[in-house]
Every structure is written in C-alpha cells, then in structure tokens.
Design a protein around this motif. Structure first.
Motif, PDB file in Angstrom:
ATOM      1  N   TRP A   1      -4.243   0.725  -1.962  1.00  0.00           N
ATOM      2  CA  TRP A   1      -3.773  -0.413  -1.400  1.00  0.00           C
ATOM      3  C   TRP A   1      -4.441  -1.222  -2.449  1.00  0.00           C
ATOM      4  O   TRP A   1      -5.028  -1.906  -2.878  1.00  0.00           O
ATOM      5  CB  TRP A   1      -4.542  -0.436  -0.386  1.00  0.00           C
ATOM      6  CG  TRP A   1      -3.804  -2.295   0.446  1.00  0.00           C
ATOM      7  CD1 TRP A   1      -2.659  -2.781   0.629  1.00  0.00           C
ATOM      8  CD2 TRP A   1      -4.857  -2.576   1.677  1.00  0.00           C
ATOM      9  NE1 TRP A   1      -2.914  -4.303   1.523  1.00  0.00           N
ATOM     10  CE2 TRP A   1      -4.051  -3.523   2.051  1.00  0.00           C
ATOM     11  CE3 TRP A   1      -6.547  -2.071   2.286  1.00  0.00           C
ATOM     12  CZ2 TRP A   1      -5.042  -4.439   3.137  1.00  0.00           C
ATOM     13  CZ3 TRP A   1      -6.461  -2.663   3.763  1.00  0.00           C
ATOM     14  CH2 TRP A   1      -6.045  -3.750   4.020  1.00  0.00           C
TER      15      TRP A   1
ATOM     16  N   TYR B   1      -4.502  -6.445  -3.009  1.00  0.00           N
ATOM     17  CA  TYR B   1      -3.850  -7.495  -2.815  1.00  0.00           C
ATOM     18  C   TYR B   1      -3.785  -8.533  -3.023  1.00  0.00           C
ATOM     19  O   TYR B   1      -4.732  -8.670  -4.305  1.00  0.00           O
ATOM     20  CB  TYR B   1      -4.480  -7.837  -1.265  1.00  0.00           C
ATOM     21  CG  TYR B   1      -6.324  -7.616  -1.552  1.00  0.00           C
ATOM     22  CD1 TYR B   1      -6.868  -8.816  -1.075  1.00  0.00           C
ATOM     23  CD2 TYR B   1      -6.529  -6.553  -1.613  1.00  0.00           C
ATOM     24  CE1 TYR B   1      -8.008  -9.115  -1.136  1.00  0.00           C
ATOM     25  CE2 TYR B   1      -8.199  -6.653  -1.524  1.00  0.00           C
ATOM     26  CZ  TYR B   1      -9.043  -7.624  -1.710  1.00  0.00           C
ATOM     27  OH  TYR B   1     -10.379  -8.135  -2.424  1.00  0.00           O
TER      28      TYR B   1
ATOM     29  N   GLY C   1       1.112  -1.007  -0.083  1.00  0.00           N
ATOM     30  CA  GLY C   1      -0.130   0.004  -0.227  1.00  0.00           C
ATOM     31  C   GLY C   1       0.800   1.302  -0.075  1.00  0.00           C
ATOM     32  O   GLY C   1       1.967   1.160   0.592  1.00  0.00           O
TER      33      GLY C   1
ATOM     34  N   ASP D   1       0.973  -5.452   3.962  1.00  0.00           N
ATOM     35  CA  ASP D   1       0.001  -5.744   4.794  1.00  0.00           C
ATOM     36  C   ASP D   1      -0.210  -7.384   5.106  1.00  0.00           C
ATOM     37  O   ASP D   1      -0.005  -7.994   3.694  1.00  0.00           O
ATOM     38  CB  ASP D   1      -1.285  -5.064   4.559  1.00  0.00           C
ATOM     39  CG  ASP D   1      -2.406  -5.842   5.068  1.00  0.00           C
ATOM     40  OD1 ASP D   1      -2.291  -4.398   6.244  1.00  0.00           O
ATOM     41  OD2 ASP D   1      -2.678  -6.314   5.500  1.00  0.00           O
TER      42      ASP D   1
END
Length: 188
Positions: A181, A183, A40, A50
C-alpha cells in the motif's frame, strides 16, 4: 457477580479512566488532523482504494539521536475491487481504526519515519471466491511501513506500507490477505 469478575471489571474501569485522562492530556497539545489517500494491492487479484482520517495529538516520547516516538490515530474506509475471474463478490468495503506508532525525526524540512500498528476492521462481505473466504467480518489489520513528513509546516506526508488483514483464528478458515500500500497525506 463473582470476585474474579468484579476484579476484572474494576481493572477495566481503571483502564478506561486512565485512557480518558490520557486523551484529555493529549487534547491540551497541538492537535493536527490529516486526510490520507492511497491504493493498495493484495494477493488473489484484490485491489483497494483507502481513505483515511488521521489524528495526531502531538505527543512525543523518548527523544534519542534526533528522533522521537509518537502515536497517531487513523480511521479508514476502503473499497476493495476483486478482479479474479471466480470472484463471488467483486466489491467489498472495509472500515476500521488503527493506532499507528512511529519513530520520526525531530526537525527538518523532510522528517523520515518508520511505523507500525495493529487495528480492527469490519468487512461488508467475507467470501472472495467460492474456495476462499475470510470467515468473519471482524478482522485485525497489522501494518509496518516507512515514510516521511515534509514541507515548511509539515503539511505533507507520503509512505509505503505492508498490511496483513486476518481474523486471528477467531473463525476458520483464516487465510488473511497481504496488502502492499502507498499513500499520500495532507495535514491541516
């Protein structure tokens, strides 16, 4: 204990019992667990990595137009690296939990979704630079995002999120941080 405190305590106890019963009912469904990882970026040269543990109890509500509403629980640990020259603490850790609500496609090899959630976070340090502090280690983290689950058994997931972290003016100043962010996630 005053009458209003007694009523509040009674309501709190009923709410906790209802949550425990709902959790028990959820455990009868096909639970799925996942591991989530992503980088992020935030304003003021803050970068984070993260790691999330995700629990999907398999709950589904409000089926409409081939989509349904669901909720997953996410537990996060993140490492922040501050690259700004004036950073007083170049490394910060973030720990927290967030219920994430989704509207996701019912079937298909690719199942797109939109998501939103509000959770809590604890930070190991609150001062970013001498003139920028988050004031309290306790923070709220709200997010919105898009993504998709995919694969024959829906074992894979990828997404993009916008996350705002601040303490909701519990203590001032409260500048907050805005993360962008991405993921990836593997579901077991």
């Amino acid at each position: 204990m005053t009458t209003s405190q007694s009523v509040t305590a009674s309501r709190l106890l009923r709410g906790v019992c209802a949550a425990l019963l709902a959790a028990g009912a959820a455990s009868a469904q096909a639970d799925q667990f996942g591991i989530q990882f992503g980088p992020g970026w935030a304003d003021h040269d803050v970068k984070k990595l993260d790691l999330g543990l995700v629990w999907d109890p398999g709950l589904q509500w409000w089926h409409f137009a081939g989509f349904h509403f669901t909720v997953v629980g996410e537990f996060h640990a993140a490492y922040w690296h501050l690259t700004e020259a004036a950073a007083t603490q170049p490394s910060i850790w973030e720990f927290g939990v967030t219920p994430v609500f989704r509207i996701i496609k019912d079937t298909g090899w690719i199942r797109p979704f939109i998501e939103a959630g509000v959770g809590v976070r604890m930070l190991t340090h609150v001062e970013l630079t001498p003139d920028r502090t988050l004031s309290s280690a306790f923070q709220f983290a709200d997010l919105v995002g898009i993504g998709a689950q995919f694969g024959e058994h829906q074992n894979y997931q990828a997404g993009f999120r916008f996350q705002h972290i601040s303490n909701a003016d519990i203590k001032t100043p409260n500048p907050g941080l805005n993360f962008t962010w991405v993921y990836v996630q593997y579901n077991f």
